[in-house]
Design a protein around this motif. Structure first.
Motif, PDB file in Angstrom:
ATOM      1  N   VAL A 141      -0.742  49.814 -13.983  1.00 50.15           N
ATOM      2  CA  VAL A 141       0.543  49.620 -13.300  1.00 50.15           C
ATOM      3  C   VAL A 141       1.272  50.948 -13.162  1.00 50.15           C
ATOM      4  O   VAL A 141       1.836  51.276 -12.102  1.00 50.15           O
ATOM      5  CB  VAL A 141       1.407  48.598 -14.068  1.00 50.15           C
ATOM      6  N   ARG A 142       1.252  51.746 -14.238  1.00 49.30           N
ATOM      7  CA  ARG A 142       1.900  53.065 -14.163  1.00 49.30           C
ATOM      8  C   ARG A 142       1.234  53.924 -13.101  1.00 49.30           C
ATOM      9  O   ARG A 142       1.899  54.651 -12.353  1.00 49.30           O
ATOM     10  CB  ARG A 142       1.832  53.760 -15.526  1.00 49.30           C
ATOM     11  N   ARG A 179       4.163  56.197 -27.465  1.00 49.47           N
ATOM     12  CA  ARG A 179       5.001  56.796 -26.431  1.00 49.47           C
ATOM     13  C   ARG A 179       5.341  58.238 -26.782  1.00 49.47           C
ATOM     14  O   ARG A 179       5.330  59.115 -25.921  1.00 49.47           O
ATOM     15  CB  ARG A 179       6.285  55.978 -26.265  1.00 49.47           C
ATOM     16  N   ARG A 180       5.657  58.490 -28.033  1.00 51.11           N
ATOM     17  CA  ARG A 180       6.028  59.852 -28.418  1.00 51.11           C
ATOM     18  C   ARG A 180       4.841  60.802 -28.301  1.00 51.11           C
ATOM     19  O   ARG A 180       4.993  61.965 -27.972  1.00 51.11           O
ATOM     20  CB  ARG A 180       6.588  59.855 -29.841  1.00 51.11           C
ATOM     21  N   LEU A 191       8.244  51.354 -19.138  1.00 50.44           N
ATOM     22  CA  LEU A 191       7.506  50.103 -18.972  1.00 50.44           C
ATOM     23  C   LEU A 191       7.023  49.584 -20.316  1.00 50.44           C
ATOM     24  O   LEU A 191       6.529  50.351 -21.151  1.00 50.44           O
ATOM     25  CB  LEU A 191       6.308  50.318 -18.039  1.00 50.44           C
ATOM     26  N   PRO A 192       7.142  48.293 -20.558  1.00 50.46           N
ATOM     27  CA  PRO A 192       6.688  47.734 -21.844  1.00 50.46           C
ATOM     28  C   PRO A 192       5.166  47.721 -21.933  1.00 50.46           C
ATOM     29  O   PRO A 192       4.468  47.657 -20.927  1.00 50.46           O
ATOM     30  CB  PRO A 192       7.249  46.307 -21.822  1.00 50.46           C
ATOM     31  N   SER A 193       4.683  47.795 -23.164  1.00 54.68           N
ATOM     32  CA  SER A 193       3.247  47.709 -23.401  1.00 54.68           C
ATOM     33  C   SER A 193       2.852  46.248 -23.539  1.00 54.68           C
ATOM     34  O   SER A 193       3.497  45.489 -24.262  1.00 54.68           O
ATOM     35  CB  SER A 193       2.863  48.467 -24.678  1.00 54.68           C
ATOM     36  N   PRO A 194       1.771  45.812 -22.867  1.00 59.77           N
ATOM     37  CA  PRO A 194       1.351  44.407 -22.966  1.00 59.77           C
ATOM     38  C   PRO A 194       0.941  44.046 -24.383  1.00 59.77           C
ATOM     39  O   PRO A 194       0.332  44.840 -25.098  1.00 59.77           O
ATOM     40  CB  PRO A 194       0.150  44.325 -22.018  1.00 59.77           C
ATOM     41  N   LEU A 247       8.340  51.753 -31.872  1.00 63.65           N
ATOM     42  CA  LEU A 247       7.156  52.408 -32.436  1.00 63.65           C
ATOM     43  C   LEU A 247       5.922  51.515 -32.322  1.00 63.65           C
ATOM     44  O   LEU A 247       5.188  51.344 -33.288  1.00 63.65           O
ATOM     45  CB  LEU A 247       7.431  52.752 -33.914  1.00 63.65           C
ATOM     46  N   ASP A 248       5.680  50.964 -31.123  1.00 59.69           N
ATOM     47  CA  ASP A 248       4.570  50.030 -31.009  1.00 59.69           C
ATOM     48  C   ASP A 248       3.222  50.727 -31.165  1.00 59.69           C
ATOM     49  O   ASP A 248       2.330  50.232 -31.861  1.00 59.69           O
ATOM     50  CB  ASP A 248       4.633  49.276 -29.677  1.00 59.69           C
ATOM     51  N   GLY A 249       3.046  51.889 -30.544  1.00 61.93           N
ATOM     52  CA  GLY A 249       1.779  52.608 -30.679  1.00 61.93           C
ATOM     53  C   GLY A 249       1.526  53.069 -32.095  1.00 61.93           C
ATOM     54  O   GLY A 249       0.399  52.993 -32.603  1.00 61.93           O
ATOM     55  N   GLU A 250       2.587  53.522 -32.776  1.00 67.14           N
ATOM     56  CA  GLU A 250       2.432  53.962 -34.167  1.00 67.14           C
ATOM     57  C   GLU A 250       2.100  52.789 -35.085  1.00 67.14           C
ATOM     58  O   GLU A 250       1.266  52.914 -35.989  1.00 67.14           O
ATOM     59  CB  GLU A 250       3.715  54.654 -34.634  1.00 67.14           C
TER      60      GLU A 250
END
Length: 579
Positions: free
Chosen positions: A2-3, A42-43, A143-146, A157-160
């Protein structure tokens, strides 16, 4: 994906305003940033996308300046300048994945800046390139992460969290595999998970006080995984199967990391032997850290600074890669200029991508590049070229931008998608369609890189493998000395253990890549593999020794001391065979 599709917006605005050439550098910046837009925090994207984009903007500026300054001068000026730039960028690229992306974008953008006939001056091109990459970075944040739980603010901190949870899951899988043939593979997977979590937590902080309590807690949860990983490795080294419930504790901790809640009750302890005692102690410590709302921040980077970076870049391994990149840049530019083709810059730009060693074995990536270019040119020629510009070309850029994240799984697929995208941008810049020229110049670049990549470089060939194995051996010996001399310093021990296993993983990757090359580049792969195996057994043995209780100045248990001595002797033998 999407990005990638939404990254076409700057180009769409430029086309709507009647200035499509303004949108071309922005689309190039978004395309190259999209190639680096991989799953992660994201960071981490600030470094993973931002630094290469900055290098690309600098390359675009330098290439435009070199082309302008050398116009009307001797024909050797441009090949020499790009070759010198290739030497520096290639050497820096050998130090890591982000540096490799920076070096590649610097060279590709410099070649495009020197050859693509855009009306905008160099500084404007560089600014537009940064704007395109910056727009993709903004989309990465907004954009939110699915599949992630809802949280407040764009910097959650979803990726972390996912990276730290993956460490606990990897610990559980290693415990389940103890005593089986899958244990070495699971131990390597644990190392990869720890490396990913370490990088995610070391990323640039977007705001100084953003979610500080949650971030400190996440760092404490990562720190709590280190003794668990150590104990699990020691138990796998022992080679005895473990009860199934042993893995339940790390699994529950992984769920708690993702949910942000408490870990709840853990399985009753099993304290039979030093390894199980160490595992239960680590679980108790982790339970306390998980129930605490905050925790201490762990220093996640064990080594850094400019001096080690420069030593790696301009050592033998970095020099070998830098020389090959410089030769490819200079030779491909010379050949392209002699052909007097309108799109001469395609040949050196293709050579820069092809010579990258982190895209797979040289012969394999050359074949994939050739096949992908032919397929991409055919798709463009059949579906887009005959249609009136610019609407089909803009649509093609949007579709290709969406496909890039998926196509990066295979180099041939990525090449096909990028070929369609680049041909569409050439059409939008006002140049005539050139699908046939794209194929011809890409095939020429494939031949040049295949020849130059296999040229013998006296004193340099195979240095990347030797350097990686040498760093891994030094890290293993630092870890061993600390375990023997300072067993009570746990934080330092865990940091050195991380460094040893991470260096070993880098060396393994270098050996595997060399093994897949043709004989002129492969070298003595069997000896290198034997040395890496000996290093792995040594580090595993040191880890098993580290969890053994030692009172005062007491030495290691006799059985562990004998195994350690045997592994050191085996390492000396493997070193002698490797030369």
């Amino acid at each position: 994906m999407v990005r990638g599709a939404l990254a076409v917006l700057p180009l769409l605005v430029a086309v709507a305003a009647g200035r499509p050439s303004v949108g071309v550098p922005a689309a190039l910046g978004a395309m190259l940033a999209g190639i680096n837009d991989r799953p992660g925090s994201r960071r981490g994207a600030v470094t993973r996308l931002g630094l290469p984009a900055t290098a690309g903007a600098a390359g675009l500026l330098v290439g435009t300046w070199v082309s302008t300054a050398g116009a009307g001068g001797p024909p050797w000026v441009l090949p020499t300048a790009l070759g010198a730039l290739g030497l520096v960028a290639g050497a820096l690229s050998s130090t890591g994945p982000v540096a490799s992306a920076c070096g590649t974008q610097l060279l590709v953008a410099a070649v495009i800046g020197a050859g693509m006939p855009l009306p905008e001056p160099g500084p404007v091109r560089a600014g537009l390139f940064l704007a395109g990459a910056g727009w993709l970075l903004v989309l990465r944040f907004v954009l939110p992460s699915p599949g992630t739980p809802a949280a407040s603010g764009p910097y959650r901190l979803d990726g972390e969290r996912e990276a730290v949870a993956a460490v606990y899951r990897a610990v559980a899988e290693l415990l389940r595999a103890a005593g089986s043939a899958q244990a070495p593979t699971r131990r390597a997977a644990l190392t990869a998970a720890l490396d990913h979590a370490q990088d995610a937590l070391s990323a640039t902080r977007l705001r100084r006080h953003a979610s500080s309590a949650a971030e400190r807690r996440l760092h404490a949860q990562y720190a709590a995984s280190l003794p668990l990983a150590e104990a699990a490795t020691a138990l796998a080294w022992a080679g005895d199967p473990l009860p199934d419930r042993i893995a339940e504790g790390p699994e529950r901790l992984a769920g708690a990391v993702l949910s942000g809640g408490s870990c709840g009750p853990l399985p009753a302890p099993v304290r039979e032997g030093a390894g199980l005692r160490a595992l239960d102690d680590a679980l108790l410590r982790a339970a306390a850290d998980f129930d605490s709302r905050e925790g201490r921040r762990l220093r996640t980077r064990g080594r850094g600074g400019l001096a080690p970076f420069l030593r790696r870049a301009f050592g033998a391994a970095g020099l070998e890669y830098g020389v090959r990149v410089a030769l490819c840049c200079a030779a491909s530019t010379t050949v392209a200029l002699s052909l007097r083709h309108d799109h001469w810059y395609w040949l050196p730009a293709t050579a820069v991508f092809l010579v990258k060693p982190d895209l797979g074995p040289l012969a394999s990536r050359v074949l994939c590049r050739a096949a992908g270019t032919v397929v991409g040119a055919l798709v463009f020629g059949v579906l887009i070229g005959p249609l009136p510009a610019p609407v089909p070309a803009v649509a093609a850029v949007a579709v290709c931008g969406a496909l890039i994240p998926f196509a990066t799984r295979h180099f041939a697929a990525q090449t096909a998608v990028v070929t369609v995208l680049v041909l569409s941008l050439v059409l939008l810049s006002g140049e005539p369609p050139a699908a046939v020229g794209r194929v011809v110049e890409s095939l020429l670049a494939c031949g040049l890189v295949l020849v130059i990549g296999h040229l013998p470089l006296p004193g340099l060939r195979g240095r990347s493998v030797r350097a990686a194995l040498g760093e891994a051996e030094e890290a293993a010996h630092r870890y061993l000395r600390h375990v023997l001399d300072h067993p009570e310093d746990l934080d330092r021990r865990w940091a050195l253990r991380r460094d040893a296993y991470r260096s070993l993983a880098v060396a393994r990757t270098a050996v595997d890549l060399s093994a897949a090359e043709l004989p002129p580049l492969a070298g003595r792969v069997s000896d290198a593999e034997a040395f890496a195996d000996a290093l792995e057994r040594l580090i595993d043995t040191v880890t098993a020794c580290a969890v053994q209780p030692r009172d005062g100045g007491a030495g290691l248990p006799p059985g562990h001391a004998d195994r350690l001595h045997a592994q050191l002797c085996a390492l000396d033998t493997a070193r002698g065979a490797r030369g």
